[in-house]
Design an enzyme around this catalytic site. Structure first.
Site, PDB file in Angstrom:
ATOM      1  N   CYS A  25      51.308  98.149  19.658  1.00  0.00           N
ATOM      2  CA  CYS A  25      50.951  98.735  18.358  1.00  0.00           C
ATOM      3  C   CYS A  25      49.630  99.500  18.383  1.00  0.00           C
ATOM      4  O   CYS A  25      49.222 100.073  17.380  1.00  0.00           O
ATOM      5  CB  CYS A  25      50.928  97.669  17.271  1.00  0.00           C
ATOM      6  SG  CYS A  25      52.580  97.040  16.900  1.00  0.00           S
ATOM      7  N   HIS A  75      55.160 108.982   4.336  1.00  0.00           N
ATOM      8  CA  HIS A  75      55.132 110.042   5.347  1.00  0.00           C
ATOM      9  C   HIS A  75      53.713 110.473   5.701  1.00  0.00           C
ATOM     10  O   HIS A  75      53.453 111.642   5.982  1.00  0.00           O
ATOM     11  CB  HIS A  75      56.014 111.221   4.930  1.00  0.00           C
ATOM     12  CG  HIS A  75      57.471 110.894   5.069  1.00  0.00           C
ATOM     13  ND1 HIS A  75      58.156 110.198   4.105  1.00  0.00           N
ATOM     14  CD2 HIS A  75      58.339 111.133   6.069  1.00  0.00           C
ATOM     15  CE1 HIS A  75      59.412 110.027   4.498  1.00  0.00           C
ATOM     16  NE2 HIS A  75      59.543 110.587   5.694  1.00  0.00           N
ATOM     17  N   GLU A 136      57.062  94.933   6.830  1.00  0.00           N
ATOM     18  CA  GLU A 136      56.841  95.950   7.861  1.00  0.00           C
ATOM     19  C   GLU A 136      58.094  96.173   8.701  1.00  0.00           C
ATOM     20  O   GLU A 136      58.417  97.296   9.061  1.00  0.00           O
ATOM     21  CB  GLU A 136      55.678  95.499   8.744  1.00  0.00           C
ATOM     22  CG  GLU A 136      55.279  96.481   9.797  1.00  0.00           C
ATOM     23  CD  GLU A 136      54.063  96.039  10.576  1.00  0.00           C
ATOM     24  OE1 GLU A 136      52.953  96.050  10.012  1.00  0.00           O
ATOM     25  OE2 GLU A 136      54.216  95.667  11.750  1.00  0.00           O
TER      26      GLU A 136
END
Length: 149
Positions: A25, A75, A136
């Site tokens: 990550c 986005h 998530e």
């Protein structure tokens, strides 16, 4: 009068990278987030009020969450403002991409803390933020509860 909890659910797509993290990550990647916002209050009892029986109009709650969170994070790519990805963030911004430089590591845990403050600031005085749940992935989520804070 009884306190009632109501929940509105939202979804948005956001990219991020975890600065200094020791796993995958640390690389730029994204998630299809699901956010559940639960508020608590007493239904309106004034028979002349157009929102009789509502704690808060779902439309009003939606407006707050969309303006403060969904419209900003959807986005977008979120980086810790201290990240070495700062050059990438500048390049993306220069190319017209939406980038958020946060004062925190953009984990789900820190995001719900940030989101809670933004929502609380906009809620009517008689309505309290009860909880947030930010999912998530299909199996991973962070939760914030007013009673814990």
């Amino acid at each position: 009068m009884s306190n009632i909890r109501i929940t509105k659910q939202f979804s948005f797509e956001t990219g991020h990278a975890l600065y200094g993290y020791d796993g995958k990550c640390r690389n730029v990647h994204g998630h299809s987030y699901k956010l559940s916002v639960t508020v608590i209050g007493q239904p309106i009892t004034d028979t002349s009020h157009v929102k009789l029986g509502m704690v808060i109009d779902f439309t009003d709650l939606k407006k707050i969450v969309k303006e403060e969170i969904v419209d900003k994070f959807d986005h977008s790519t979120v980086f810790n403002k201290n990240t070495p990805h700062i050059e990438l963030a500048k390049e993306l911004t220069n190319r017209g991409h939406s980038v958020i430089l946060a004062d925190y590591q953009p984990t789900s845990e820190n995001m719900v803390i940030d989101f809670s403050a933004k929502i609380i600031a906009r809620l009517p005085k008689n309505i309290k933020l009860h909880s947030l749940r930010l999912q998530e992935t299909e199996t991973s989520f962070a939760e914030w509860y007013g009673s814990d804070n």
